[in-house]
Structures are given as structure tokens and as C-alpha cells.
Write an enzyme that holds these catalytic residues in place. Structure first.
Site, PDB file in Angstrom:
ATOM      1  N   CYS A  29     -28.609 -25.416  16.928  1.00 41.14           N
ATOM      2  CA  CYS A  29     -28.692 -24.715  18.213  1.00 41.14           C
ATOM      3  C   CYS A  29     -29.438 -25.519  19.282  1.00 41.14           C
ATOM      4  CB  CYS A  29     -29.349 -23.356  18.040  1.00 41.14           C
ATOM      5  SG  CYS A  29     -28.397 -22.286  16.957  1.00 41.14           S
ATOM      6  N   ASN A  42     -24.521 -15.781  19.749  1.00 40.23           N
ATOM      7  CA  ASN A  42     -25.162 -17.097  19.616  1.00 40.23           C
ATOM      8  C   ASN A  42     -24.067 -18.142  19.383  1.00 40.23           C
ATOM      9  OD1 ASN A  42     -26.456 -19.407  18.701  1.00 40.23           O
ATOM     10  ND2 ASN A  42     -27.878 -18.334  17.362  1.00 40.23           N
ATOM     11  N   HIS A  54     -31.584 -21.008  24.953  1.00 42.07           N
ATOM     12  CA  HIS A  54     -30.585 -20.829  23.902  1.00 42.07           C
ATOM     13  C   HIS A  54     -30.455 -19.338  23.636  1.00 42.07           C
ATOM     14  CE1 HIS A  54     -28.396 -20.855  20.273  1.00 42.07           C
ATOM     15  NE2 HIS A  54     -29.423 -20.545  19.509  1.00 42.07           N
TER      16      HIS A  54
END
Ligand code: ACO
Length: 325
Positions: free
Chosen positions: A115, A282, A252
Site C-alpha cells: 500500500c 482499499n 492511503h
């Protein structure tokens, strides 16, 4: 040798058409729309259709970013793709994208920091521009996370989505001083001791399979707030700005509660935090450029604004990048 700045010349993103709602997931595993919304803020996510790969998503986002920059593929002399879900073990998505776009100069490669991938990729490109090794760089975050999810595991399958975002950076000799634009600083960290909290249980040299994402969510959550806040204060301090001076925070997009926890910890008004987690879930390395692009498209982030990007992901990896857009 004088270091060059990297101006953000263009930005673009792409989401696959298919939307998967919380209600649809509730028909697959023992969960509910209300649990997912309360614990994560996620309402829906986009999922790549059958046969659509990470490189396909990356190409769509990259073409938009090039159009936005008013540049052509032949202007590129660097392509860095952040992804955890490449089409193949090799070649890299970066080199495949290079061929798709018709770019022939310079180098192309992938960065794997889960990520935090886009922040890492941005740092690679910015450093190569600063050293004069590239002049026009395409930085992409692209993922098909849906392909590494265990769709019987309710604790992970509700969280992720697919998508891509891209930025074009260009060397800028003219800008200097505190008002210079472009990437003002990057800060990268990792700590490999936490592998077991967030990992994929397969790979080419271990199981010979792709594997599935595994996460001890509540422990990742705690590390996320502490490390993200630390990376944000560090990058601001190193760049000589205060958190209050930052116009927009582009985090993020892991969980709305993490976004709000970090904002609370650093006394950041939530209106300054760009959140797409409700609509995208996500998207790992794609989430920062996707959120950045959305806020540019809807008129919130404007040229000249000070923008702080941050992320934490598997590894653990984490980091931040500060830019004057
Ligand atoms: N629906 C219903 N119940 C669920 C679900 C679900 N989808 N998932 C878990 N539960 C249950 C658990 O089984 C547990 O039940 P139990 O108490 O009977 O054992 C209960 O909910 C609580 O579980 P927790 O894991 O403690 O729940 P939490 O409030 O921590 O929320 C979540 C889980 C959303 C995963 C959260 O921990 C989180 O967002 N963590 C961080 C994720 C993250 O930041 N990832 C970043 C990087 S991702 C990357 O790098 C690839």
C-alpha cells in the site's frame, strides 16, 4: 551538481466499471453493510472484469495523466509502476506498460511496497530526476487486489478494491526556494519484523502459487496510526513546513477510522483530508493517486496547493511525500 525539482505535470486515474456493493458481499460471506460501513467507512469497491489485468488499468490511468500533462509517450524516459498484483511474475508491469504506450526511451520497472507503493515509486522517480537520470517520468500505482483476496474470509475480502492512478513528473530547472513547486520531499520507512501481521501466503519461490492476502487487522490498525502520524510530522519538519500550512492531506485509503484517527492525533480538520475509501475501498498502491486525482477533478486541490501524501502497507512499509501541486 545542482539537484533538479520534479514538477507534477499531469495526473490521471481509472476505475473498472463493475461496482461490488456491501450487500453483494453480504450474500457471499457472513457480514453486513452496516458492519462494513461502521468499521471501515467502505460502501462499495470497483472490481476488474474477467480478463482485465493490472496493466490494463495502469494503461488507462497513464494515458489520462499524459493527456493532462499535454505530453506524449515518446517524451517519457522513466516509468515506475507500484503494484503488488502484477500481470505476470515477470516481465514487470512497467515494461509492459512502456510497450503499450509506445515509449521507447529510458527505463521502466516495478516497485513492490504494497500500500506504500505509490509513495515509494514517487520517491524513486523524484530522486532519479533530481540526479539528472530522467527528465520526464510516469509514476503509476495500479492494482487488481481482488485477484489475491480469499473471498471466503470476511475479515479481508470486504476491504479491498481494484483501480489505478498515475502522475507525470517533469524536471524543472527554474524552480528554487520555499515557493518552488513539485515534489518538495519524500520519506520512506520499513520494518520487516511485522511480516506476519499483513502478508500474502504464497509466491513463486515458496508455494509456487499466487496466494491470498492475510491480515491481523486490529494490530495493523494500531501500527498504522502511529507510523503514519510519525511520517507526516517528519516530512513536514524536514521540508520546513508545519502541518497547519498543508492545504490537503491525501492519505492511503485503508479505513475511514484510520484517516480520522490520524487527523485527530495531529489536529487536522477532517475537511482537509481527501477520502475516497467509501467508494473505492482499499486499492493498495493505487489509492493515493486515485484520491489525489479525484480531488483535482472536483476542484478541491488546485495548482499551487501544498499536498501531503502518506501510506502504510505490508512489510511493514510506510512513508510520506510532500508536494506543491
Ligand atoms: N463482518 C462482520 N464481522 C467481522 C468482519 C466482517 N467483515 N470481519 C471481522 N469481523 C469480526 C471478527 O471476526 C471479530 O469477531 P469476534 O470478536 O467474534 O472474534 C470482530 O469482528 C472484531 O474483529 P476486529 O478485527 O477486532 O475488528 P476491527 O474493529 O479491528 O476491524 C478492520 C477490522 C476493519 C480490518 C480493521 O482492523 C482495519 O481496518 N485494520 C487496518 C487495515 C489496514 O490498515 N490495512 C492497511 C494496509 S493493507 C495492505 O497493505 C495490503
Amino acid at each position: 551538481m545542482t539537484e533538479l525539482s520534479s514538477r507534477i505535470a499531469g495526473i490521471g486515474s481509472h476505475l473498472p466499471e463493475r461496482i461490488l456493493t456491501n450487500d453483494e458481499i453480504s450474500a457471499m460471506v457472513d457480514t453486513s453493510d452496516s458492519w462494513i460501513r461502521e468499521r471501515t467507512g467502505i460502501r462499495q469497491r470497483h472490481i476488474a472484469g474477467e480478463g482485465v489485468t493490472t496493466c490494463d488499468l495502469a494503461e488507462r490511468a497513464a494515458r489520462r495523466a499524459l493527456d493532462d500533462a499535454g505530453l506524449a509517450a515518446e517524451d517519457l524516459d522513466l516509468i515506475v509502476v507500484a503494484t503488488t498484483t502484477p500481470d505476470f511474475t515477470f516481465p514487470s508491469v512497467g515494461t509492459m506498460l512502456q510497450a503499450r504506450l509506445g515509449a521507447t526511451k529510458g527505463a521502466a520497472f516495478d516497485v513492490q511496497a504494497v500500500c506504500t507503493g505509490f509513495v515509494y515509486a514517487l520517491a524513486m522517480a523524484d530522486n532519479m530526476i533530481a540526479r539528472g537520470q530522467a527528465r520526464t517520468a510516469l509514476v503509476v500505482g495500479a492494482e487488481t487486489m481482488s485477484r489475491i483476496l480469499d473471498w471466503t474470509d470476511r475479515s479481508t475480502c470486504v476491504l479491498f478494491g481494484d483501480g489505478a492512478g498515475a502522475m507525470v513528473l517533469q524536471a524543472d530547472e527554474t524552480a528554487s526556494g520555499p515557493e518552488r513547486s513539485g515534489i518538495l520531499g519524500t520519506y520512506l520507512r520499513s520494518d520487516g519484523r511485522f511480516k506476519d501481521l499483513l502478508h500474502v501466503d504464497g509466491g513463486p519461490s515458496s508455494t509456487g502459487t499466487v496466494g491470498h492476502l492475510r491480515m491481523v487487522g486490529n494490530q495493523v490498525f494500531r501500527h498504522a496510526i502511529t507510523n503514519i502520524a510519525e511520517s507526516m510530522t517528519t516530512i513536514a519538519g524536514r521540508s520546513g513546513v508545519t502541518i497547519e500550512e498543508v492545504d490537503w492531506f491525501v492519505p492511503h485509503q485503508a479505513n475511514q477510522r484510520i484517516l480520522e484517527g490520524v487527523a485527530r492525533k495531529l489536529s487536522i480538520p477532517t475537511e482537509k483530508v481527501i477520502s475516497t475509501v467509501a467508494d473505492h475501498g482499499n486499492t493498495s498502491a493505487a489509492s493515493v493517486p486515485l484520491a489525489f486525482d479525484r480531488a483535482v477533478q472536483d476542484g478541491r486541490i488546485k495548482r499551487g496547493d501544498l499536498v501531503l501524501m502518506e501510506a502504510l502497507g505490508g512489510g511493514f512499509t510506510w512513508g510520506a511525500a510532500l508536494a506543491r501541486f
